[in-house]
Design a protein around this motif. Structure first.
Motif, short mmCIF file in Angstrom:
data_model
loop_
_atom_site.label_atom_id
_atom_site.label_comp_id
_atom_site.label_asym_id
_atom_site.label_seq_id
_atom_site.Cartn_x
_atom_site.Cartn_y
_atom_site.Cartn_z
N GLU A 112 0.84 -1.19 0.00
CA GLU A 112 0.00 0.00 0.00
C GLU A 112 0.88 1.25 0.00
OE1 GLU A 112 -2.30 2.60 -0.55
OE2 GLU A 112 -3.41 0.71 -0.31
N PRO A 113 0.96 1.96 -1.13
CA PRO A 113 1.81 3.14 -1.22
C PRO A 113 1.48 4.22 -0.20
CG PRO A 113 1.12 2.44 -3.42
CD PRO A 113 0.33 1.63 -2.43
N CYS A 114 0.21 4.34 0.18
CA CYS A 114 -0.22 5.45 1.03
C CYS A 114 0.27 5.33 2.47
CB CYS A 114 -1.74 5.55 1.01
SG CYS A 114 -2.42 5.74 -0.65
N THR A 115 0.65 4.12 2.88
CA THR A 115 1.11 3.92 4.25
C THR A 115 2.55 3.42 4.31
OG1 THR A 115 0.19 1.66 4.21
CG2 THR A 115 -1.22 3.41 5.10
N ALA A 116 3.24 3.39 3.20
CA ALA A 116 4.59 2.85 3.16
C ALA A 116 5.57 3.68 3.99
CB ALA A 116 5.08 2.74 1.72
N VAL A 150 4.47 13.69 -7.09
CA VAL A 150 4.91 12.30 -7.10
C VAL A 150 3.72 11.43 -6.75
CG1 VAL A 150 5.67 12.39 -4.68
CG2 VAL A 150 6.58 10.61 -6.21
N GLY A 151 3.61 10.33 -7.44
CA GLY A 151 2.55 9.38 -7.16
C GLY A 151 3.12 7.98 -7.19
N GLN A 152 2.52 7.11 -6.40
CA GLN A 152 2.92 5.70 -6.43
C GLN A 152 1.67 4.85 -6.46
OE1 GLN A 152 5.11 3.60 -3.11
NE2 GLN A 152 6.81 3.79 -4.56
N PHE A 153 1.66 3.88 -7.37
CA PHE A 153 0.43 3.15 -7.68
C PHE A 153 0.70 1.65 -7.81
CE2 PHE A 153 0.95 7.07 -10.18
CZ PHE A 153 0.10 7.91 -9.48
N VAL A 154 -0.31 0.87 -7.47
CA VAL A 154 -0.27 -0.58 -7.63
C VAL A 154 -1.33 -0.98 -8.64
CG1 VAL A 154 -0.58 -2.81 -6.49
CG2 VAL A 154 0.52 -0.94 -5.26
N SER A 192 6.04 -6.55 -7.86
CA SER A 192 5.71 -7.01 -6.51
C SER A 192 4.58 -8.01 -6.63
CB SER A 192 5.30 -5.83 -5.63
OG SER A 192 4.91 -6.27 -4.34
N GLY A 193 4.91 -9.27 -6.43
CA GLY A 193 3.90 -10.31 -6.62
C GLY A 193 3.42 -10.31 -8.06
N ALA A 194 2.11 -10.26 -8.23
CA ALA A 194 1.52 -10.24 -9.57
C ALA A 194 1.13 -8.83 -9.99
CB ALA A 194 0.30 -11.15 -9.61
N ALA A 195 1.79 -7.83 -9.41
CA ALA A 195 1.44 -6.44 -9.71
C ALA A 195 2.70 -5.61 -9.94
CB ALA A 195 0.63 -5.84 -8.56
N ALA A 196 2.50 -4.47 -10.57
CA ALA A 196 3.55 -3.48 -10.73
C ALA A 196 3.35 -2.39 -9.69
CB ALA A 196 3.50 -2.87 -12.13
N ILE A 252 11.22 0.69 -1.69
CA ILE A 252 11.30 -0.63 -2.32
C ILE A 252 11.40 -1.75 -1.29
CG2 ILE A 252 13.82 -0.66 -2.62
CD1 ILE A 252 13.26 -1.90 -5.43
N SER A 253 12.00 -1.48 -0.15
CA SER A 253 12.12 -2.51 0.87
C SER A 253 10.76 -2.87 1.48
CB SER A 253 13.07 -2.06 1.98
OG SER A 253 12.56 -0.93 2.66
N LYS A 254 9.78 -2.01 1.30
CA LYS A 254 8.44 -2.26 1.83
C LYS A 254 7.60 -3.11 0.87
CE LYS A 254 9.34 1.32 4.72
NZ LYS A 254 9.48 1.27 6.18
N MET A 255 8.06 -3.21 -0.37
CA MET A 255 7.29 -3.92 -1.40
C MET A 255 7.56 -5.43 -1.33
SD MET A 255 8.12 -1.38 -4.59
CE MET A 255 8.22 0.40 -4.35
N PRO A 256 6.55 -6.24 -1.13
CA PRO A 256 6.76 -7.69 -1.14
C PRO A 256 7.34 -8.14 -2.48
CG PRO A 256 4.58 -7.14 -0.30
CD PRO A 256 5.14 -5.88 -0.86
N LEU A 257 8.15 -9.19 -2.44
CA LEU A 257 8.73 -9.73 -3.68
C LEU A 257 7.65 -10.36 -4.54
CD1 LEU A 257 11.95 -11.37 -2.20
CD2 LEU A 257 11.79 -9.24 -3.51
#
Length: 244
Positions: free
Chosen positions: A104-108, A153-157, A205-209, A239-244
């Motif tokens: 979740e980008p909003c709480t990373a 800046v924006g971050q999206f899944v 990250s998993g099955a998502a960008a 990036i360290s917060k993003m699951p592999l």
């Protein structure tokens, strides 16, 4: 993967960054199953990345909501139970088009961490302009300076099979793919457009960008490298917060 119907407000924003012919394709041609369906969907996702930030830069767009459902009854926290920094008003913010990663980008990052990256935590807003939107994430303004508001800046899944597919989907004459970057052992795609006013990164990250997009809205943009450096900096911070 079920793709949502994009509302008129989003399509209108796409018109500022896309040619009329591509606008017709996005807004009127259905995405039918077939060998090219995935790439077509990726093109819509790429256009929507710029759309969500252009909505923020140009002013809020009225979002349709279900008046029978109050925000108090909607999900307000990420998968780890951390509350989002705003009231969720779209009941389908989390949906099958962005379920490939729990990130979740909003709480990373905390407010202190955002300030450390030069970002104003109080400027946060939901990336979702409509209910059931494909991309899930947040957008912010940079902090400090007379012209800070020109930077976003924006971050999206959003669900995606991989970087190779994303590169294929963004292969028009306006796309510029730079050399991949290795951050904490993970391959990061780096992309911008010939407009020179935006740059984005791609992390699987998993099955998502997880896409980090930085835009500049001033009349005279800085060198493209400066915009990409900001996108890479925010990617490194999260990036360290993003699951592999």
């Amino acid at each position: 993967m079920a793709w949502p119907i994009f509302r008129t407000a989003v399509v209108l924003r796409l018109s500022s960054a896309e040619s009329p012919s591509r606008l017709v394709r996005y807004s009127t041609k259905p995405i039918a199953p077939g060998p090219n369906a995935l790439i077509s969907r990726q093109r819509v996702r790429g256009g929507l990345l710029l759309a969500v930030l252009s909505v923020a830069a140009c002013g809020a767009v009225e979002s349709p909501t279900d008046v029978s459902v109050s925000s108090a009854s909607m999900r307000q926290s990420d998968d780890q139970g951390r509350r989002l920094p705003f009231d969720v008003v779209n009941s389908d913010r989390w949906n099958s088009a962005n379920s490939g990663s729990e990130y979740e980008p909003c709480t990373a990052l905390t407010a202190t961490e955002l300030l450390g990256e030069g970002i104003d935590p109080n400027s946060v807003s939901d990336a979702a302009g409509t209910n059931g939107q494909t991309l899930r994430g947040c957008k912010w303004s940079f902090a400090g300076g007379t012209y800070a508001s020109r930077w976003r800046v924006g971050q999206f899944v959003g669900n995606s099979p991989g970087l190779v597919t994303d590169k294929l989907s963004k292969s028009t004459r306006v796309d510029v793919w730079l050399a991949d970057v290795l951050i904490e052992g993970r391959v990061v795609g780096l992309h911008r457009t010939i407009s020179g006013q935006n740059c984005d990164t791609y992390v699987q990250s998993g099955a998502a960008a997880v896409t980090t997009l930085v835009t500049y809205s001033g009349l005279t943009p800085p060198p493209p490298a400066e915009i990409c450096d900001r996108a890479l900096a925010f990617t490194r911070a999260t990036i360290s917060k993003m699951p592999l």
